[in-house]
Design a protein around this motif. Structure first.
Motif, PDB file in Angstrom:
ATOM      1  N   LEU A 119       0.869  -1.331   0.023  1.00 48.29           N
ATOM      2  CA  LEU A 119       0.032   0.038  -0.023  1.00 48.29           C
ATOM      3  C   LEU A 119       0.836   1.381  -0.100  1.00 48.29           C
ATOM      4  O   LEU A 119       1.780   1.253   0.957  1.00 48.29           O
ATOM      5  CB  LEU A 119      -1.033   0.027   1.147  1.00 48.29           C
ATOM      6  N   THR A 120       0.597   2.010  -0.997  1.00 51.23           N
ATOM      7  CA  THR A 120       1.233   3.506  -1.023  1.00 51.23           C
ATOM      8  C   THR A 120       0.284   4.518  -1.030  1.00 51.23           C
ATOM      9  O   THR A 120      -0.854   4.200  -1.147  1.00 51.23           O
ATOM     10  CB  THR A 120       1.963   3.429  -2.280  1.00 51.23           C
ATOM     11  N   PRO A 121       0.673   5.852  -0.610  1.00 47.58           N
ATOM     12  CA  PRO A 121      -0.212   6.591  -0.603  1.00 47.58           C
ATOM     13  C   PRO A 121      -0.900   7.251  -1.815  1.00 47.58           C
ATOM     14  O   PRO A 121      -1.981   7.691  -1.798  1.00 47.58           O
ATOM     15  CB  PRO A 121       0.848   8.151  -0.149  1.00 47.58           C
ATOM     16  N   SER A 122      -0.392   6.677  -2.940  1.00 48.78           N
ATOM     17  CA  SER A 122      -0.990   7.075  -4.183  1.00 48.78           C
ATOM     18  C   SER A 122      -2.359   6.113  -4.361  1.00 48.78           C
ATOM     19  O   SER A 122      -3.390   6.539  -5.162  1.00 48.78           O
ATOM     20  CB  SER A 122      -0.153   6.730  -5.497  1.00 48.78           C
ATOM     21  N   MET A 123      -2.297   5.052  -3.703  1.00 53.00           N
ATOM     22  CA  MET A 123      -3.378   4.136  -3.692  1.00 53.00           C
ATOM     23  C   MET A 123      -4.626   4.460  -2.867  1.00 53.00           C
ATOM     24  O   MET A 123      -5.828   3.781  -2.952  1.00 53.00           O
ATOM     25  CB  MET A 123      -3.123   2.692  -3.230  1.00 53.00           C
ATOM     26  N   VAL A 124      -4.187   5.463  -1.861  1.00 46.99           N
ATOM     27  CA  VAL A 124      -5.579   5.600  -0.983  1.00 46.99           C
ATOM     28  C   VAL A 124      -5.641   7.519  -0.951  1.00 46.99           C
ATOM     29  O   VAL A 124      -4.552   8.016  -0.901  1.00 46.99           O
ATOM     30  CB  VAL A 124      -4.961   5.340   0.590  1.00 46.99           C
ATOM     31  N   GLU A 125      -6.678   7.734  -1.115  1.00 45.79           N
ATOM     32  CA  GLU A 125      -7.229   9.129  -0.989  1.00 45.79           C
ATOM     33  C   GLU A 125      -7.076   9.808   0.452  1.00 45.79           C
ATOM     34  O   GLU A 125      -7.503   8.935   1.254  1.00 45.79           O
ATOM     35  CB  GLU A 125      -8.565   9.347  -1.704  1.00 45.79           C
ATOM     36  N   PRO A 126      -6.657  10.697   0.420  1.00 45.98           N
ATOM     37  CA  PRO A 126      -6.557  11.450   2.004  1.00 45.98           C
ATOM     38  C   PRO A 126      -7.829  11.498   2.156  1.00 45.98           C
ATOM     39  O   PRO A 126      -8.922  11.706   1.371  1.00 45.98           O
ATOM     40  CB  PRO A 126      -5.705  12.934   1.443  1.00 45.98           C
ATOM     41  N   VAL A 127      -7.924  11.725   3.548  1.00 44.02           N
ATOM     42  CA  VAL A 127      -9.414  12.124   4.222  1.00 44.02           C
ATOM     43  C   VAL A 127      -9.969  13.497   3.893  1.00 44.02           C
ATOM     44  O   VAL A 127      -9.068  14.453   4.220  1.00 44.02           O
ATOM     45  CB  VAL A 127      -9.339  12.014   5.679  1.00 44.02           C
ATOM     46  N   LYS A 128     -10.950  13.766   3.187  1.00 43.96           N
ATOM     47  CA  LYS A 128     -11.631  15.047   2.783  1.00 43.96           C
ATOM     48  C   LYS A 128     -12.900  15.109   3.337  1.00 43.96           C
ATOM     49  O   LYS A 128     -13.893  14.553   2.558  1.00 43.96           O
ATOM     50  CB  LYS A 128     -11.466  15.321   1.337  1.00 43.96           C
ATOM     51  N   VAL A 129     -13.362  15.794   4.353  1.00 45.38           N
ATOM     52  CA  VAL A 129     -14.468  15.752   5.148  1.00 45.38           C
ATOM     53  C   VAL A 129     -15.054  16.713   4.192  1.00 45.38           C
ATOM     54  O   VAL A 129     -14.963  18.114   4.343  1.00 45.38           O
ATOM     55  CB  VAL A 129     -14.414  16.157   6.578  1.00 45.38           C
ATOM     56  N   THR A 130     -16.289  16.407   3.570  1.00 46.88           N
ATOM     57  CA  THR A 130     -17.293  17.215   2.887  1.00 46.88           C
ATOM     58  C   THR A 130     -18.007  18.001   4.001  1.00 46.88           C
ATOM     59  O   THR A 130     -18.836  17.526   4.858  1.00 46.88           O
ATOM     60  CB  THR A 130     -18.093  16.584   1.884  1.00 46.88           C
ATOM     61  N   PRO A 131     -18.087  19.374   3.756  1.00 45.37           N
ATOM     62  CA  PRO A 131     -18.952  20.327   4.932  1.00 45.37           C
ATOM     63  C   PRO A 131     -20.251  20.164   4.827  1.00 45.37           C
ATOM     64  O   PRO A 131     -20.741  21.231   4.314  1.00 45.37           O
ATOM     65  CB  PRO A 131     -18.067  21.372   4.815  1.00 45.37           C
ATOM     66  N   LEU A 132     -21.045  18.963   4.524  1.00 50.57           N
ATOM     67  CA  LEU A 132     -22.583  19.045   4.303  1.00 50.57           C
ATOM     68  C   LEU A 132     -23.104  19.427   5.765  1.00 50.57           C
ATOM     69  O   LEU A 132     -22.688  19.105   6.933  1.00 50.57           O
ATOM     70  CB  LEU A 132     -22.828  17.575   4.227  1.00 50.57           C
ATOM     71  N   PRO A 133     -23.960  20.320   5.613  1.00 50.63           N
ATOM     72  CA  PRO A 133     -24.620  20.760   6.825  1.00 50.63           C
ATOM     73  C   PRO A 133     -25.283  19.802   7.609  1.00 50.63           C
ATOM     74  O   PRO A 133     -25.796  19.771   8.688  1.00 50.63           O
ATOM     75  CB  PRO A 133     -25.376  21.912   6.377  1.00 50.63           C
ATOM     76  N   PHE A 134     -26.185  18.858   6.955  1.00 48.06           N
ATOM     77  CA  PHE A 134     -26.951  17.842   7.504  1.00 48.06           C
ATOM     78  C   PHE A 134     -26.679  16.343   6.983  1.00 48.06           C
ATOM     79  O   PHE A 134     -26.201  16.227   5.772  1.00 48.06           O
ATOM     80  CB  PHE A 134     -28.332  18.256   7.406  1.00 48.06           C
ATOM     81  N   MET A 135     -26.866  15.185   7.873  1.00 45.24           N
ATOM     82  CA  MET A 135     -26.716  14.110   7.151  1.00 45.24           C
ATOM     83  C   MET A 135     -27.859  13.619   6.569  1.00 45.24           C
ATOM     84  O   MET A 135     -27.702  13.014   5.528  1.00 45.24           O
ATOM     85  CB  MET A 135     -26.338  13.095   8.473  1.00 45.24           C
ATOM     86  N   ARG A 136     -29.049  14.074   7.137  1.00 43.47           N
ATOM     87  CA  ARG A 136     -30.419  13.663   6.548  1.00 43.47           C
ATOM     88  C   ARG A 136     -31.300  14.821   6.754  1.00 43.47           C
ATOM     89  O   ARG A 136     -31.213  15.427   8.008  1.00 43.47           O
ATOM     90  CB  ARG A 136     -31.098  12.513   7.049  1.00 43.47           C
ATOM     91  N   LEU A 137     -32.142  15.106   5.863  1.00 44.21           N
ATOM     92  CA  LEU A 137     -32.818  16.422   5.818  1.00 44.21           C
ATOM     93  C   LEU A 137     -34.131  16.016   4.962  1.00 44.21           C
ATOM     94  O   LEU A 137     -34.189  15.461   3.916  1.00 44.21           O
ATOM     95  CB  LEU A 137     -32.384  17.406   4.888  1.00 44.21           C
ATOM     96  N   ASN A 138     -35.311  16.351   5.676  1.00 41.70           N
ATOM     97  CA  ASN A 138     -36.733  15.801   5.233  1.00 41.70           C
ATOM     98  C   ASN A 138     -37.676  17.050   5.607  1.00 41.70           C
ATOM     99  O   ASN A 138     -37.429  17.751   6.660  1.00 41.70           O
ATOM    100  CB  ASN A 138     -37.220  14.596   5.830  1.00 41.70           C
ATOM    101  N   GLY A 139     -38.299  17.724   4.735  1.00 40.64           N
ATOM    102  CA  GLY A 139     -39.052  18.705   5.224  1.00 40.64           C
ATOM    103  C   GLY A 139     -40.128  18.857   3.939  1.00 40.64           C
ATOM    104  O   GLY A 139     -40.261  18.365   2.852  1.00 40.64           O
ATOM    105  N   ASN A 140     -40.722  19.996   3.956  1.00 39.05           N
ATOM    106  CA  ASN A 140     -42.058  20.417   3.052  1.00 39.05           C
ATOM    107  C   ASN A 140     -42.278  21.883   3.429  1.00 39.05           C
ATOM    108  O   ASN A 140     -42.444  22.159   4.461  1.00 39.05           O
ATOM    109  CB  ASN A 140     -43.108  19.486   3.014  1.00 39.05           C
ATOM    110  N   ILE A 141     -42.597  22.423   2.158  1.00 38.49           N
ATOM    111  CA  ILE A 141     -43.205  23.947   2.496  1.00 38.49           C
ATOM    112  C   ILE A 141     -44.288  24.265   1.237  1.00 38.49           C
ATOM    113  O   ILE A 141     -44.110  23.418   0.143  1.00 38.49           O
ATOM    114  CB  ILE A 141     -41.879  24.712   1.939  1.00 38.49           C
ATOM    115  N   SER A 142     -45.101  24.592   1.764  1.00 36.61           N
ATOM    116  CA  SER A 142     -46.412  24.707   0.786  1.00 36.61           C
ATOM    117  C   SER A 142     -47.128  26.142   0.906  1.00 36.61           C
ATOM    118  O   SER A 142     -47.211  26.542   2.139  1.00 36.61           O
ATOM    119  CB  SER A 142     -47.402  23.553   1.165  1.00 36.61           C
ATOM    120  N   ILE A 143     -47.919  26.417  -0.018  1.00 37.55           N
ATOM    121  CA  ILE A 143     -48.659  27.429   0.272  1.00 37.55           C
ATOM    122  C   ILE A 143     -50.052  27.295  -0.414  1.00 37.55           C
ATOM    123  O   ILE A 143     -49.999  26.467  -1.600  1.00 37.55           O
ATOM    124  CB  ILE A 143     -48.089  28.838  -0.501  1.00 37.55           C
TER     125      ILE A 143
END
Length: 537
Positions: A119-143
């Motif tokens: 295993l070499t560093p080229s085979m493994v992607e470094p950890v990049k934490v995607t700054p997503l605001p929510f793991m799961r989002l559910n909702g509804n808006i209506s008029i």
């Protein structure tokens, strides 16, 4: 977030020196997925520690997927750091530093190549934490708009506007913080002055709360929230703490009850209490029990103190039972406080479904009448509901053919306030995928006989999906005949309706409905139009 940054730095530091070290590639399987944690099963977790990174394989590379938070002997769980939607039994890879015994330090280059790659560093992607605001989002808006038009001098024409917003978000900013909300803003256009005088006449907050999970077993909720283990209390404005151990869940509640006038915040309706919940399972039999004691005040003086009990069980896959009851423990009579034990609320229901073509259910309801802060029910529907909800009810549902359902129900109620017992019975018929139109036909009839009113309620509707389900068209007819014992003029209505639902996009919906009500000398027309957008990630 600090933990994730630390994990990323630790991982990079490990692989800078990976040229001369050997790692073991260990494969695990996803065993369970929740809104917050991903659970992974391994044959052994030796060498896997908290804040280690687990990977998924993608085109010959290992992509960071999970940062470990909890470790046991053969499983671990952690937070997702990718947009990948995990499923049970998905493969996950752990790169564990191999411990080489002294007797095995000399190994041929050929043998290493055959067993596993270097295993070499080229085979493994470094950890990049995607700054997503929510793991799961559910909702509804209506008029939506609800318009009423009448030709009668005593009935005013009006237009009613309603904006609805609901939103649930899990693991905000990758933290154990959860948000839930359900808010309505509803008003009549000709009564806007009432809204300006008190916004609570239009704004109704049914749910607005933050929940922090210290661990999967311990959580703290702050805001307005209905606790489903004590649902008869309704919404609570305040703090709710809950923790579990073994088969028990213990909860504490402190806050206030929403105002009875406009459902706003009212600190003077202070209430507090606690509950114990236990769940037991034996084979296919499951049982849950909740026992709680609560004290409710009015202007900070005890108004009600009661014991709450709820029981649910499934004695088999076909037999289920539910009961909920309340017992008052306090009473103030002629200025004197008294301790009592008096049942003031009871609801019990039993259902039995021995096969897929027949089912039985029976219930007894001695709860107080429901208060609606918002409703689109007609006068005829309200009478039918008030006459059939309380008391004893029995139902039978039969499916004689694959697409045909037939139901029969009977209800009986006797109260000391009623001049005579009330009875109601009804029958309903459903035919899915009718031969000529490939539509759904529904026909129902209800009869009510009480000390105040006697009447018949007939109904029929036909629903059809068009354009592969993107459009649904429903048309219906109702006939209502009520005779009142008090000498009031008999009540007779014929009601026709047409409903259209259109899924414009996968998450955008349009609904239009017209209902016309025809009486001897007066007619009403109601038009309902709504546009809603579903929110999700």
């Amino acid at each position: 977030m600090n933990k994730l940054v630390f994990a990323a730095l630790l991982f990079i530091a490990q692989f800078v020196s990976a040229q001369d070290k050997s790692f073991e590639q260990r494969t695990g399987r996803i065993s369970f997925v929740t809104s917050q944690n991903i659970y992974v099963r391994f044959e052994s977790t030796n060498g896997i520690n908290k804040n280690d990174t687990l990977y998924i394989a993608d085109n010959g590379k290992f992509k960071p997927a999970i940062v470990v938070q909890y470790v046991s002997s053969n499983s671990c769980s952690g937070l997702s750091v990718t947009n990948y939607q995990f499923k049970v039994e998905d493969a996950v890879i752990a790169l564990v530093k191999k411990v080489i015994p002294p007797s095995e330090e000399i190994i041929s280059e050929k043998k290493i190549t055959q067993t596993e790659p270097n295993l070499t560093p080229s085979m493994v992607e470094p950890v990049k934490v995607t700054p997503l605001p929510f793991m799961r989002l559910n909702g509804n808006i209506s008029i939506s708009s609800y318009s009423n038009k009448s030709n009668g001098p005593s009935s005013a024409d009006f237009q009613h506007w309603r904006v609805n917003f609901s939103f649930d978000a899990d693991t905000i900013a990758r933290s154990p913080l959860f948000l839930s909300s359900y808010i309505n803003f509803s008003y009549r256009a000709d009564k806007w002055n009432e809204v300006k005088n008190n916004i609570g006449n239009a704004l109704k907050v049914y749910d607005l709360a933050l929940r922090y999970e210290f661990t999967p077993a311990t959580k703290l909720t702050l805001g307005r929230k209905i606790n489903f283990k004590t649902s008869s209390l309704g919404a609570i404005d305040g703090i709710q703490f809950e923790t579990s151990f073994k088969k028990f869940v213990v909860g504490i509640i402190a806050g206030s009850h929403p105002s009875f006038t406009d459902y706003g915040y009212d600190l003077k309706m202070f209430e507090y209490g606690g509950y114990v919940f236990r769940s037991d399972t034996l084979g296919t039999v499951s049982m849950q029990n909740t026992l709680g004691v609560f004290n409710q005040t009015n202007n900070f003086k005890t108004d009600r103190r009661f014991l709450y009990f709820q029981h649910t069980n499934n004695l088999s896959q076909s037999l289920g039972f539910f009961v909920s009851s309340e017992f008052d423990l306090y009473k103030r009579q002629k200025g004197v406080d008294k301790n009592i034990f008096d049942m003031t609320s009871l609801f019990a229901m039993c259902s039995y479904n021995p096969s897929s073509w027949i089912g039985f259910s029976a219930s007894y309801d001695a709860r107080k009448n429901v208060i609606y802060y918002e409703t689109f029910r007609t006068f005829a529907d309200s009478i039918l509901e008030s006459a059939t909800r309380q008391g004893f009810t029995a139902r039978v549902n039969v499916r004689p053919l694959n697409y045909i359902w037939l139901g029969v129900n009977y209800g009986y109620r006797f109260s000391k306030d009623d001049p005579r017992p009330s009875k109601n019975y009804g029958v309903n018929f459903s035919y899915i995928q009718t031969p000529l139109f490939s539509s759904t036909l529904y026909i129902n009839y209800n009869r009510i006989e009480s000390g105040y009113v006697t009447g018949n309620y007939y109904g029929a509707s036909l629903a059809k999906d068009l354009f592969n389900g993107w459009v649904n068209l429903t048309t219906g007819y109702k006939r209502v005949e009520y005779k009142f014992a008090s000498g009031t003029t008999n009540f007779f209505q014929q009601i026709g309706n047409v409903d259209l639902s259109w899924r414009i996009l996968s998450s955008l919906f349009f609904t239009a409905s017209y209902e016309g009500t025809f009486q001897d000398k007066q007619t009403y027309g109601r038009l309902y139009v709504s546009l809603s957008k579903r929110l999700s990630n």
